[in-house]
Design a protein around this motif. Structure first.
Motif, PDB file in Angstrom:
ATOM      1  N   VAL A   1      34.588  12.842 -19.985  1.00 15.66           N
ATOM      2  CA  VAL A   1      33.402  13.379 -19.326  1.00 15.66           C
ATOM      3  C   VAL A   1      33.842  14.021 -18.017  1.00 15.66           C
ATOM      4  O   VAL A   1      34.561  13.409 -17.227  1.00 15.66           O
ATOM      5  N   ASN A   2      33.408  15.253 -17.801  1.00 16.02           N
ATOM      6  CA  ASN A   2      33.751  15.946 -16.554  1.00 16.02           C
ATOM      7  C   ASN A   2      32.947  15.379 -15.387  1.00 16.02           C
ATOM      8  O   ASN A   2      31.780  15.031 -15.536  1.00 16.02           O
ATOM      9  N   VAL A   3      33.591  15.304 -14.240  1.00 19.79           N
ATOM     10  CA  VAL A   3      32.957  14.836 -13.006  1.00 19.79           C
ATOM     11  C   VAL A   3      32.918  16.008 -12.038  1.00 19.79           C
ATOM     12  O   VAL A   3      33.957  16.566 -11.687  1.00 19.79           O
TER      13      VAL A   3
ATOM     14  N   GLU B   1      37.075   8.482 -20.454  1.00 21.45           N
ATOM     15  CA  GLU B   1      37.953   9.180 -19.523  1.00 21.45           C
ATOM     16  C   GLU B   1      37.088  10.033 -18.606  1.00 21.45           C
ATOM     17  O   GLU B   1      36.181  10.722 -19.060  1.00 21.45           O
ATOM     18  N   LEU B   2      37.350   9.947 -17.324  1.00 22.72           N
ATOM     19  CA  LEU B   2      36.658  10.783 -16.343  1.00 22.72           C
ATOM     20  C   LEU B   2      37.626  11.881 -15.898  1.00 22.72           C
ATOM     21  O   LEU B   2      38.724  11.594 -15.432  1.00 22.72           O
TER      22      LEU B   2
ATOM     23  N   LEU C   1      38.478   2.884 -10.608  1.00 29.29           N
ATOM     24  CA  LEU C   1      38.015   3.204 -11.961  1.00 29.29           C
ATOM     25  C   LEU C   1      38.980   2.665 -13.021  1.00 29.29           C
ATOM     26  O   LEU C   1      38.550   2.127 -14.042  1.00 29.29           O
ATOM     27  N   LYS C   2      40.266   2.796 -12.780  1.00 32.76           N
ATOM     28  CA  LYS C   2      41.256   2.274 -13.742  1.00 32.76           C
ATOM     29  C   LYS C   2      41.137   0.763 -13.879  1.00 32.76           C
ATOM     30  O   LYS C   2      41.229   0.227 -14.987  1.00 32.76           O
ATOM     31  N   ARG C   3      40.908   0.077 -12.759  1.00 30.26           N
ATOM     32  CA  ARG C   3      40.720  -1.379 -12.827  1.00 30.26           C
ATOM     33  C   ARG C   3      39.472  -1.746 -13.625  1.00 30.26           C
ATOM     34  O   ARG C   3      39.402  -2.823 -14.198  1.00 30.26           O
TER      35      ARG C   3
ATOM     36  N   PHE D   1      38.552   2.558 -17.071  1.00 27.19           N
ATOM     37  CA  PHE D   1      38.453   3.998 -17.331  1.00 27.19           C
ATOM     38  C   PHE D   1      39.839   4.625 -17.333  1.00 27.19           C
ATOM     39  O   PHE D   1      40.744   4.171 -16.640  1.00 27.19           O
ATOM     40  N   HIS D   2      39.980   5.706 -18.092  1.00 28.76           N
ATOM     41  CA  HIS D   2      41.118   6.609 -17.935  1.00 28.76           C
ATOM     42  C   HIS D   2      40.632   7.712 -17.007  1.00 28.76           C
ATOM     43  O   HIS D   2      39.464   8.056 -16.998  1.00 28.76           O
ATOM     44  N   CYS D   3      41.548   8.298 -16.251  1.00 24.43           N
ATOM     45  CA  CYS D   3      41.196   9.381 -15.343  1.00 24.43           C
ATOM     46  C   CYS D   3      42.189  10.523 -15.507  1.00 24.43           C
ATOM     47  O   CYS D   3      43.371  10.301 -15.796  1.00 24.43           O
ATOM     48  N   SER D   4      41.713  11.740 -15.333  1.00 25.93           N
ATOM     49  CA  SER D   4      42.581  12.909 -15.441  1.00 25.93           C
ATOM     50  C   SER D   4      42.089  13.998 -14.501  1.00 25.93           C
ATOM     51  O   SER D   4      40.969  13.945 -14.001  1.00 25.93           O
TER      52      SER D   4
END
Length: 174
Positions: A111-113, A142-143, A164-166, A169-172
């Motif tokens: 999902v785009n932030v 994933e954000l 967020l990772k904790r 979530f995955h983040c990119s």
């Protein structure tokens, strides 16, 4: 020196169109005119399906399909993007929950932030709350942050991504 502004008839058309979209945006959100489309994501090494990216589209009963380039910049400017981003994130969580309950194969969705949403004070708390409300297992969300967030405030991005990772979530960076 006096600065000069030139009138362009295209400016009038653009301003009227923006005002029309602003008048309709709240009702469009309530009426479900914003649709979520999942664009598949594939692994480059094997061409295996790896997940998907949630994209929002506006299907207006009066004007038909509106491309994101027509409404996303306006919504970023008037901050309506915060509500739309939350709507998209919630819809993705709802979809994942439906697939999980139906025991379908579930792959991560991205999902785009928006930059505007990222800087709201309750951004992380809202993401965690919605993820928990739909009981989404860690690793399925994933954000994707826009690159301008990365360049604007690396320290805040690092703190946010760590939190967020904790929370699973995955983040990119998109």
């Amino acid at each position: 020196a006096q600065p000069w502004n030139f009138y362009d008839s295209g400016m009038r058309v653009r301003i009227l169109r923006e005002k029309e979209l602003e008048m309709r945006m709240g009702r469009a959100l309530r009426d479900g005119e914003f649709q979520i489309h999942i664009q598949p994501k594939y692994r480059l090494d094997s061409l295996e399906l790896a997940g998907g990216e949630a994209l929002v589209r506006w299907q207006s009963p009066d004007h038909g399909f509106l491309p994101p380039a027509e409404f996303i910049p306006l919504f970023e400017k008037n901050r309506f993007i915060i509500q739309l981003d939350q709507y998209v994130f919630t819809a993705v969580c709802r979809l994942l929950r439906q697939w999980l309950d139906a025991e379908k194969r579930v792959l991560p969705l991205s999902v785009n932030v928006s930059r505007v949403q990222f800087y709201t004070s309750d951004f992380v708390d809202a993401c965690i709350r919605i993820k928990e409300e739909y009981d989404i297992p860690d690793g399925l969300l994933e954000l994707a942050f826009t690159e301008n967030i990365f360049f604007e405030n690396v320290a805040r991005l690092n703190l946010t991504v760590d939190r967020l990772k904790r929370a699973g979530f995955h983040c990119s960076i998109d």
